[in-house]
Scaffold this motif. Sequence first.
Motif, PDB file in Angstrom:
ATOM      1  N   ARG A 984       0.829  -1.202   0.000  1.00 18.35           N
ATOM      2  CA  ARG A 984       0.000   0.000   0.000  1.00 18.35           C
ATOM      3  C   ARG A 984       0.862   1.251   0.000  1.00 18.35           C
ATOM      4  O   ARG A 984       0.348   2.366  -0.159  1.00 18.35           O
ATOM      5  N   ILE A 985       2.173   1.064   0.194  1.00 22.06           N
ATOM      6  CA  ILE A 985       3.113   2.190   0.167  1.00 22.06           C
ATOM      7  C   ILE A 985       4.114   2.033  -0.978  1.00 22.06           C
ATOM      8  O   ILE A 985       4.394   2.988  -1.706  1.00 22.06           O
ATOM      9  N   ALA A 986       4.624   0.819  -1.154  1.00 22.26           N
ATOM     10  CA  ALA A 986       5.596   0.584  -2.229  1.00 22.26           C
ATOM     11  C   ALA A 986       4.986   0.927  -3.579  1.00 22.26           C
ATOM     12  O   ALA A 986       3.797   0.714  -3.805  1.00 22.26           O
ATOM     13  N   ASP A 987       5.807   1.448  -4.488  1.00 29.57           N
ATOM     14  CA  ASP A 987       5.338   1.881  -5.820  1.00 29.57           C
ATOM     15  C   ASP A 987       4.259   2.957  -5.724  1.00 29.57           C
ATOM     16  O   ASP A 987       3.412   3.080  -6.602  1.00 29.57           O
ATOM     17  N   GLY A 988       4.292   3.738  -4.662  1.00 35.65           N
ATOM     18  CA  GLY A 988       3.344   4.845  -4.509  1.00 35.65           C
ATOM     19  C   GLY A 988       2.242   4.527  -3.528  1.00 35.65           C
ATOM     20  O   GLY A 988       1.585   3.491  -3.650  1.00 35.65           O
ATOM     21  N   PRO A 989       2.007   5.415  -2.515  1.00 29.86           N
ATOM     22  CA  PRO A 989       0.981   5.170  -1.500  1.00 29.86           C
ATOM     23  C   PRO A 989      -0.423   5.302  -2.077  1.00 29.86           C
ATOM     24  O   PRO A 989      -0.647   5.890  -3.128  1.00 29.86           O
ATOM     25  N   ASP A 990      -1.388   4.769  -1.335  1.00 29.17           N
ATOM     26  CA  ASP A 990      -2.774   4.769  -1.792  1.00 29.17           C
ATOM     27  C   ASP A 990      -3.254   6.164  -2.180  1.00 29.17           C
ATOM     28  O   ASP A 990      -3.940   6.341  -3.200  1.00 29.17           O
ATOM     29  N   ALA A 991      -2.926   7.149  -1.352  1.00 28.99           N
ATOM     30  CA  ALA A 991      -3.454   8.496  -1.552  1.00 28.99           C
ATOM     31  C   ALA A 991      -3.073   9.062  -2.918  1.00 28.99           C
ATOM     32  O   ALA A 991      -3.879   9.733  -3.574  1.00 28.99           O
ATOM     33  N   VAL A 992      -1.856   8.770  -3.362  1.00 30.06           N
ATOM     34  CA  VAL A 992      -1.405   9.273  -4.670  1.00 30.06           C
ATOM     35  C   VAL A 992      -2.251   8.662  -5.786  1.00 30.06           C
ATOM     36  O   VAL A 992      -2.715   9.359  -6.699  1.00 30.06           O
ATOM     37  N   HIS A 993      -2.476   7.364  -5.702  1.00 29.16           N
ATOM     38  CA  HIS A 993      -3.251   6.697  -6.738  1.00 29.16           C
ATOM     39  C   HIS A 993      -4.723   7.102  -6.681  1.00 29.16           C
ATOM     40  O   HIS A 993      -5.379   7.253  -7.719  1.00 29.16           O
ATOM     41  N   GLU A 994      -5.242   7.272  -5.461  1.00 28.65           N
ATOM     42  CA  GLU A 994      -6.635   7.683  -5.332  1.00 28.65           C
ATOM     43  C   GLU A 994      -6.856   9.063  -5.937  1.00 28.65           C
ATOM     44  O   GLU A 994      -7.884   9.313  -6.601  1.00 28.65           O
ATOM     45  N   ALA A 995      -5.887   9.946  -5.729  1.00 23.47           N
ATOM     46  CA  ALA A 995      -5.992  11.279  -6.335  1.00 23.47           C
ATOM     47  C   ALA A 995      -5.994  11.192  -7.857  1.00 23.47           C
ATOM     48  O   ALA A 995      -6.772  11.883  -8.536  1.00 23.47           O
ATOM     49  N   ALA A 996      -5.121  10.347  -8.400  1.00 26.10           N
ATOM     50  CA  ALA A 996      -5.051  10.189  -9.861  1.00 26.10           C
ATOM     51  C   ALA A 996      -6.356   9.622 -10.403  1.00 26.10           C
ATOM     52  O   ALA A 996      -6.857  10.058 -11.458  1.00 26.10           O
ATOM     53  N   ILE A 997      -6.922   8.639  -9.689  1.00 32.06           N
ATOM     54  CA  ILE A 997      -8.195   8.042 -10.123  1.00 32.06           C
ATOM     55  C   ILE A 997      -9.297   9.090 -10.121  1.00 32.06           C
ATOM     56  O   ILE A 997     -10.078   9.204 -11.081  1.00 32.06           O
ATOM     57  N   ALA A 998      -9.365   9.864  -9.046  1.00 30.10           N
ATOM     58  CA  ALA A 998     -10.417  10.872  -8.918  1.00 30.10           C
ATOM     59  C   ALA A 998     -10.311  11.927 -10.016  1.00 30.10           C
ATOM     60  O   ALA A 998     -11.329  12.349 -10.592  1.00 30.10           O
ATOM     61  N   LYS A 999      -9.091  12.369 -10.310  1.00 31.05           N
ATOM     62  CA  LYS A 999      -8.903  13.376 -11.364  1.00 31.05           C
ATOM     63  C   LYS A 999      -9.393  12.854 -12.713  1.00 31.05           C
ATOM     64  O   LYS A 999     -10.071  13.555 -13.467  1.00 31.05           O
TER      65      LYS A 999
END
Length: 1003
Positions: A984-999
């Motif tokens: 959930r942290i390696a290769d980018g934490p959840d928050a980064v991916h969630e932001a990308a998904i939302a955008k």
Amino acid sequence: FRAVIFDMGGVVLPSPFPMTKEYELQKKIPPGTIWKTIKDYGDKGAWPKLEIGEINAEEFGQIFSEECTKIAGETVNVHDFLPYLEHGMKSPISEVLDAINCLRQEGYKTALLTNNWIQSDGKSLLPISRDHFDVVIESAVVGVNKPKYPIYNLCLSQLNVKPEDTIFLDDMQPNLVAAKSLGIHTIKVEDVHVAINELEQQLNIPLTSTNKGTTPVRKEMQFDTRKFTEYLNNQLNMGLTHEPEVREFSHGQSNPTYLIDYGPNVTKMVLRKKPPGKLLPSAHAVEREYRIMKAVGNHGVKVPPLLALCEDSSIIGTPFYVMELVQGNIYKDPSLPGMTPESRKKVYREMVDTLCKIHRVDIDKAGINDYGKHGNYVERQVGIWTKQYQRSETHTIPSMNRLITWLPQHLPTNEVTSVVHGDVRIDNFIFRRDQPEVVATLDWELSTLGDPISDLAYSCIPYFLPTNFPIISGLKGVNLNELGIPTHEQILEMYCNEMQLPNIDNFDFYMAFSFFRVASILQGVYKRSKQGQASSDQAGVTGKLAEHMSDIGWSFASKEGFRLFNKTNPSIGSGTRKYSTHAGKDSEKYSRSKVAESNKDMKLPIHVSALPPSTQQLHSNLLQFMEDHVYPVEKSFSEYYSSENRWTPHPELEKLKAKAKSAGLWNLFLPHSDHGAGLCNVEYAYLCEVMGRCLYAPEIFNCSAPDTGNMEVLAEFGTEDQKQRWLKPLLDGEIRSCFAMTEPQVASSDATNIESSIDEDGDRLVLNGRKWWTSGAMDPRMKIIIFMGKNDKNAARHKQQSMVLVPSDTPGVEIIRPLTVFGFDDAPVGHGEVIFNNVSVPKENMILEPGAGFKIAQARLGPGRIHHCMRLIGSAERSLDLMKERVKSRVTFGRALVTRDTILRDIATSRIEIDQCRLLVLMTAHMMDVAGNKAAAKEIAMIKVAVPITVSRVIDRALQAFGAAGLSGDFPLAGFYAWSRALRIADGPDAVHEAAIAKKELA
């Protein structure tokens, strides 16, 4: 003649020739390279030096690789060639061993004369007991090889015989020519069965043991031989004056069968009877066997000559019948070792022809119209075997329960009625010893009137079982084409052509039914073994295989379900094309538009059965390799990597890697057919899930991070020099690598934050920076680092970074410490903190170009996230499997855990969540294949968030069910949990991916 000399490979053991061709095919070596190298180099080459012990197996690998490379005109690595041969030659051919034993009983001397080699452990290759021979001559021990005369003379001297008193069997003409010139009689071995028959004719003695395949009669299976002899005298007027020698056939698991020998003046007989004790209704009906054999035997089907049927249980305790013993070959191994490809093809052709003869018997003319009911055969059989299974049930088998529900709902609608044998397999036929011709069909216990396609499907069962499967030897993973054995599709085609039938669309239904029936039989065998009634001493073991067989049956039911679904939904299906896992826009080979165009018609395969056949075979082989080689050593690996030696690889690791290479299970992740398996993302995803079931598995197949991502980078973006220097040894598994990006001073989830520098200094690049979580840095085999740093801070935000190759022994590279994940240090790979202090490397070590680092990182991460997520799903499946086993065996407060509502809810929830995640990942992989990584960016981010969270929950439920044991190193759950949470942290934490998904969603 006084002595017989045997060669080893190709006579006593399977021939290495087919294995060499198969090895070249798997390794993508130009066909014929190995034998051309041996021939062209002659006595100066590595092969003869190996045979006379000048070099051992380890030294041979290096020298022979160089020789093959020169002959092929391209790089050839054959380091694992000898282990591959050794694996394939480990089992002697039983018919040859039987002949050798017969020779010695008749007073002949026997010798083994072999060109072999010294293995890496210093021992000579001799996978057969010396006890079979009076003399053993090994070229690697005596220092001289065939076809040189001294080795023959040495053998004759130790046997104390003259050349003209000796017969020599070999499969290589030069060896035979040399022996013949010395006066030794020779037999060329192309098919060992034909050769043994020729030897038998020359010596004029039988070379098949009368008692072959029999054992002393077990106490519980003994009967009154005096009353039996009286019966024969009364019924057949045989005039017998003494009781017989009786032995029990080990062949078969159901009706006890005996060899009856009254001496040389009386024809040997076979007695077949019901088992003792209470039996299931209608089972073991030897009376029916006798009747059907007599009927079909009069209508063109070859059966043993029948002598008498006795239905009076007072004679020997149960009804029985007697028949003459038919001499010939029974082939228990469906791969037919020791035969030529042409002979194997004829054996299978003969089996199909005999099956057709059975199905063509006119039941009215044969007088067996009442032998079974007409019509609805499969429906009745499903009912019968369901009842038989339920009467024999000792524990719950979920796949059996599913089949019991599914089969009645999918019954065939166009059945015809004929005689069906009920147990058609290669070892229920007796073949002539001198040619592939059936002389008798055995074991009619399950025969009736019914649907002939059920017989055909049953005959195909071995194709889906591994070679080491108990009770029914399999063909799964065998190179059928090389051996000359027809595929199950070709068997089906032969039968349809012979019987003038159209294609059988629902054949998978019949396969599901066949495995269901076998599972029911095996469950009955197991139940009888617990009651002491089974006719084989292996019954207690083989009966437990019922669950495995029903699982295979359910897989066929699933395939048939998909066929019916696709028939009514033609827009859904499977693709069979091969595609790249990358879609970089600057490379024609990997261009997104090119990938999308070539794969636009591809369908999403949502089940293994919808994959191309070649990928299904890889998946099957991988599953079997995990069962045979990985799970058995998992505990040993876990203990080793918790010991003080943990920073060196496990001693068995390289052996397992060699086996994986030999099995063609190597570099499966790479889409390039010249480097890897040539799979697309969605195909590899299925294999990745299998490897994820054990933390140590990926490296065994050279499919472990960070090497996979690094190899993909080099394969796609590296120069030819970089590929030769670093990619090649990585592909060969000779070295390991690491990826240095994350930095302790900044939030590295945003790769543009990194501060490490790359400065030019003439024709050199100077690197400075501090990295951590550099996975692979601690490994003693780590030889190359991919370093990411900034080379131009004034460039556009995503053009500032570059990637550089840094040899690990470069001055200035300092590994500070290993980091731990929840206390796990992941030895020996580890996650290192590394300082780069004025590290200087040539400019040629830059990957692709300055400023391309961010683009390379994105290309690397797309497939990598598919790999991580599918491995996590594999760990979730394994965790759920372990949980199910655990709750079935544990009791708390007077109740089994499996009966508690909370446990049942957890199991159901885990199954739902695992399947949801798998489908999301497969859809993402599919999008990458048909549209490219960029088009699938949102989906890649979605799986990166969804899968680790969900898998953590699944594993957590399993941990709760296990209690304290789950937290220990005795089970893999704790390791699985740590890795799923870390991702959930390696290769980018959840928050980064969630932001990308939302955008992307808002856009």
